[in-house]
Design a protein around this motif. Structure first.
Motif, PDB file in Angstrom:
ATOM      1  N   ALA A  92      -8.917  -9.061 -56.445  1.00  0.00           N
ATOM      2  CA  ALA A  92      -9.116 -10.495 -56.195  1.00  0.00           C
ATOM      3  C   ALA A  92      -9.201 -10.759 -54.692  1.00  0.00           C
ATOM      4  CB  ALA A  92      -7.958 -11.286 -56.802  1.00  0.00           C
ATOM      5  N   PRO A  93     -10.012 -11.716 -54.283  1.00  0.00           N
ATOM      6  CA  PRO A  93     -10.101 -12.040 -52.854  1.00  0.00           C
ATOM      7  C   PRO A  93      -8.827 -12.726 -52.370  1.00  0.00           C
ATOM      8  CG  PRO A  93     -11.399 -13.594 -54.135  1.00  0.00           C
ATOM      9  CD  PRO A  93     -10.899 -12.542 -55.092  1.00  0.00           C
ATOM     10  N   ILE A  94      -8.609 -12.639 -51.063  1.00  0.00           N
ATOM     11  CA  ILE A  94      -7.485 -13.322 -50.424  1.00  0.00           C
ATOM     12  C   ILE A  94      -8.019 -14.650 -49.916  1.00  0.00           C
ATOM     13  CG2 ILE A  94      -5.834 -13.257 -48.522  1.00  0.00           C
ATOM     14  CD1 ILE A  94      -6.070 -10.145 -48.720  1.00  0.00           C
ATOM     15  N   LYS A  95      -7.337 -15.728 -50.241  1.00  0.00           N
ATOM     16  CA  LYS A  95      -7.772 -17.056 -49.811  1.00  0.00           C
ATOM     17  C   LYS A  95      -6.708 -17.685 -48.932  1.00  0.00           C
ATOM     18  CE  LYS A  95     -10.791 -17.717 -53.685  1.00  0.00           C
ATOM     19  NZ  LYS A  95     -11.499 -18.694 -54.466  1.00  0.00           N
ATOM     20  N   LEU A  96      -7.137 -18.171 -47.779  1.00  0.00           N
ATOM     21  CA  LEU A  96      -6.244 -18.812 -46.816  1.00  0.00           C
ATOM     22  C   LEU A  96      -6.752 -20.215 -46.536  1.00  0.00           C
ATOM     23  CD1 LEU A  96      -6.299 -15.862 -44.273  1.00  0.00           C
ATOM     24  CD2 LEU A  96      -4.559 -16.269 -46.008  1.00  0.00           C
ATOM     25  N   ALA A  97      -5.854 -21.148 -46.303  1.00  0.00           N
ATOM     26  CA  ALA A  97      -6.263 -22.515 -45.972  1.00  0.00           C
ATOM     27  C   ALA A  97      -5.300 -23.087 -44.933  1.00  0.00           C
ATOM     28  CB  ALA A  97      -6.277 -23.388 -47.216  1.00  0.00           C
ATOM     29  N   GLN A  98      -5.851 -23.778 -43.968  1.00  0.00           N
ATOM     30  CA  GLN A  98      -5.072 -24.450 -42.930  1.00  0.00           C
ATOM     31  C   GLN A  98      -5.721 -25.793 -42.644  1.00  0.00           C
ATOM     32  OE1 GLN A  98      -2.390 -23.294 -40.634  1.00  0.00           O
ATOM     33  NE2 GLN A  98      -2.029 -21.949 -42.375  1.00  0.00           N
ATOM     34  N   ARG A  99      -4.914 -26.741 -42.204  1.00  0.00           N
ATOM     35  CA  ARG A  99      -5.428 -28.039 -41.766  1.00  0.00           C
ATOM     36  C   ARG A  99      -5.253 -28.149 -40.253  1.00  0.00           C
ATOM     37  NH1 ARG A  99      -2.708 -32.503 -43.271  1.00  0.00           N
ATOM     38  NH2 ARG A  99      -0.826 -31.299 -43.006  1.00  0.00           N
ATOM     39  N   VAL A 100      -6.246 -28.712 -39.590  1.00  0.00           N
ATOM     40  CA  VAL A 100      -6.143 -29.001 -38.161  1.00  0.00           C
ATOM     41  C   VAL A 100      -6.637 -30.423 -37.932  1.00  0.00           C
ATOM     42  CG1 VAL A 100      -6.435 -26.610 -37.397  1.00  0.00           C
ATOM     43  CG2 VAL A 100      -8.438 -28.081 -37.601  1.00  0.00           C
ATOM     44  N   GLY A 101      -6.131 -31.036 -36.873  1.00  0.00           N
ATOM     45  CA  GLY A 101      -6.590 -32.371 -36.504  1.00  0.00           C
ATOM     46  C   GLY A 101      -7.573 -32.256 -35.348  1.00  0.00           C
ATOM     47  N   LEU A 102      -8.551 -33.114 -35.324  1.00  0.00           N
ATOM     48  CA  LEU A 102      -9.530 -33.161 -34.251  1.00  0.00           C
ATOM     49  C   LEU A 102      -9.504 -34.565 -33.665  1.00  0.00           C
ATOM     50  CD1 LEU A 102     -11.914 -31.841 -32.719  1.00  0.00           C
ATOM     51  CD2 LEU A 102     -13.388 -32.769 -34.507  1.00  0.00           C
ATOM     52  N   ARG A 103      -9.292 -34.643 -32.362  1.00  0.00           N
ATOM     53  CA  ARG A 103      -9.214 -35.935 -31.675  1.00  0.00           C
ATOM     54  C   ARG A 103     -10.251 -35.967 -30.564  1.00  0.00           C
ATOM     55  NH1 ARG A 103      -5.706 -40.080 -31.320  1.00  0.00           N
ATOM     56  NH2 ARG A 103      -5.571 -41.188 -29.350  1.00  0.00           N
ATOM     57  N   LEU A 104     -10.983 -37.062 -30.484  1.00  0.00           N
ATOM     58  CA  LEU A 104     -11.983 -37.255 -29.436  1.00  0.00           C
ATOM     59  C   LEU A 104     -11.609 -38.446 -28.568  1.00  0.00           C
ATOM     60  CD1 LEU A 104     -15.321 -36.896 -31.455  1.00  0.00           C
ATOM     61  CD2 LEU A 104     -14.156 -35.163 -30.090  1.00  0.00           C
TER      62      LEU A 104
ATOM     63  N   VAL B 185      -8.886 -36.881 -36.806  1.00  0.00           N
ATOM     64  CA  VAL B 185      -9.410 -36.638 -38.146  1.00  0.00           C
ATOM     65  C   VAL B 185      -8.945 -35.247 -38.581  1.00  0.00           C
ATOM     66  CG1 VAL B 185     -11.500 -36.368 -39.541  1.00  0.00           C
ATOM     67  CG2 VAL B 185     -11.397 -38.123 -37.754  1.00  0.00           C
ATOM     68  N   VAL B 186      -8.390 -35.161 -39.776  1.00  0.00           N
ATOM     69  CA  VAL B 186      -7.891 -33.887 -40.303  1.00  0.00           C
ATOM     70  C   VAL B 186      -9.023 -33.147 -41.009  1.00  0.00           C
ATOM     71  CG1 VAL B 186      -6.252 -32.805 -41.900  1.00  0.00           C
ATOM     72  CG2 VAL B 186      -5.561 -34.797 -40.541  1.00  0.00           C
ATOM     73  N   HIS B 187      -9.169 -31.852 -40.672  1.00  0.00           N
ATOM     74  CA  HIS B 187     -10.169 -30.994 -41.305  1.00  0.00           C
ATOM     75  C   HIS B 187      -9.465 -29.813 -41.966  1.00  0.00           C
ATOM     76  CE1 HIS B 187     -13.552 -33.130 -39.540  1.00  0.00           C
ATOM     77  NE2 HIS B 187     -12.868 -33.162 -38.414  1.00  0.00           N
ATOM     78  N   ARG B 188      -9.971 -29.395 -43.096  1.00  0.00           N
ATOM     79  CA  ARG B 188      -9.412 -28.261 -43.838  1.00  0.00           C
ATOM     80  C   ARG B 188     -10.288 -27.039 -43.604  1.00  0.00           C
ATOM     81  NH1 ARG B 188      -6.133 -27.016 -48.290  1.00  0.00           N
ATOM     82  NH2 ARG B 188      -6.993 -25.428 -49.664  1.00  0.00           N
ATOM     83  N   ILE B 189      -9.666 -25.963 -43.128  1.00  0.00           N
ATOM     84  CA  ILE B 189     -10.359 -24.697 -42.897  1.00  0.00           C
ATOM     85  C   ILE B 189      -9.923 -23.743 -43.996  1.00  0.00           C
ATOM     86  CG2 ILE B 189     -10.658 -22.746 -41.325  1.00  0.00           C
ATOM     87  CD1 ILE B 189      -9.833 -24.727 -39.070  1.00  0.00           C
ATOM     88  N   GLU B 190     -10.898 -23.165 -44.707  1.00  0.00           N
ATOM     89  CA  GLU B 190     -10.621 -22.204 -45.770  1.00  0.00           C
ATOM     90  C   GLU B 190     -11.314 -20.889 -45.438  1.00  0.00           C
ATOM     91  OE1 GLU B 190     -11.142 -24.055 -49.816  1.00  0.00           O
ATOM     92  OE2 GLU B 190     -11.937 -25.653 -48.534  1.00  0.00           O
ATOM     93  N   ILE B 191     -10.584 -19.797 -45.580  1.00  0.00           N
ATOM     94  CA  ILE B 191     -11.126 -18.472 -45.326  1.00  0.00           C
ATOM     95  C   ILE B 191     -10.927 -17.650 -46.588  1.00  0.00           C
ATOM     96  CG2 ILE B 191     -10.962 -16.388 -43.907  1.00  0.00           C
ATOM     97  CD1 ILE B 191      -9.698 -18.202 -41.724  1.00  0.00           C
ATOM     98  N   THR B 192     -12.004 -17.000 -47.052  1.00  0.00           N
ATOM     99  CA  THR B 192     -11.922 -16.114 -48.212  1.00  0.00           C
ATOM    100  C   THR B 192     -12.269 -14.709 -47.763  1.00  0.00           C
ATOM    101  OG1 THR B 192     -12.554 -17.905 -49.703  1.00  0.00           O
ATOM    102  CG2 THR B 192     -12.772 -15.657 -50.545  1.00  0.00           C
ATOM    103  N   ILE B 193     -11.331 -13.783 -47.977  1.00  0.00           N
ATOM    104  CA  ILE B 193     -11.508 -12.387 -47.586  1.00  0.00           C
ATOM    105  C   ILE B 193     -11.616 -11.563 -48.868  1.00  0.00           C
ATOM    106  CG2 ILE B 193     -10.529 -10.452 -46.287  1.00  0.00           C
ATOM    107  CD1 ILE B 193      -8.775 -12.621 -44.832  1.00  0.00           C
ATOM    108  N   PRO B 194     -12.798 -11.001 -49.141  1.00  0.00           N
ATOM    109  CA  PRO B 194     -12.958 -10.203 -50.365  1.00  0.00           C
ATOM    110  C   PRO B 194     -12.074  -8.960 -50.342  1.00  0.00           C
ATOM    111  CG  PRO B 194     -15.088 -10.709 -49.372  1.00  0.00           C
ATOM    112  CD  PRO B 194     -14.029 -11.104 -48.390  1.00  0.00           C
TER     113      PRO B 194
END
Length: 142
Positions: free
Chosen positions: A56-68, A114-123
């Protein structure tokens, strides 16, 4: 076992030299470290396949905020990978990210985080070792 990290450098564009635009990535989770220039280093630590699920792939998720910050009302925000790791997929807000910049926010309000969700999938077939990916963030006004 993979050790994974994501560096989120910030870049900013401006409509003219007289109107600077400042882009800052804001650490939102405990494993994130803010760096000079508004960059954020996300260390997801050592990861491995779940017990009994070696294929099964490894799935990672993190949230970061972006401010301008800037004199314009809004700016367009795009993101791109510095380089791609074969087989590894990176999504921001559900959109696939490659080495070609992709607009993720056509009208980011100045002064808002603004909060953005980053998802990484490693097979499962990706070799063990360190994994580092840089996301380049770009903001520009008209």
């Amino acid at each position: 076992m993979l050790a994974a990290a994501v560096l989120l450098p910030s870049l900013a564009g401006a409509a003219a030299p007289a109107a600077p635009l400042v882009l800052q990535i804001v650490a939102l989770e405990s494993r994130q470290t803010s760096l000079p220039r508004g960059d954020v280093f996300v260390d997801v630590g050592a990861v491995s396949a779940a017990y009994g699920r070696k294929s099964a792939p490894i799935k990672l998720a993190q949230r970061v905020g972006l401010r301008l910050e800037g004199s314009a009302a809004t700016a367009r925000v795009s993101v791109a990978l510095d380089s791609e790791t074969p087989g590894v997929s990176v999504l921001v807000d559900g959109m696939p990210i490659t080495t070609i910049a992709r607009m993720i926010d056509p009208a980011h309000r100045m002064g808002a985080t603004v909060v953005h969700r980053i998802e990484i999938t490693i097979p499962a077939h990706v070799s063990a070792g360190n994994f580092l990916s840089n996301l380049q963030w770009l903001a520009e006004t008209d």
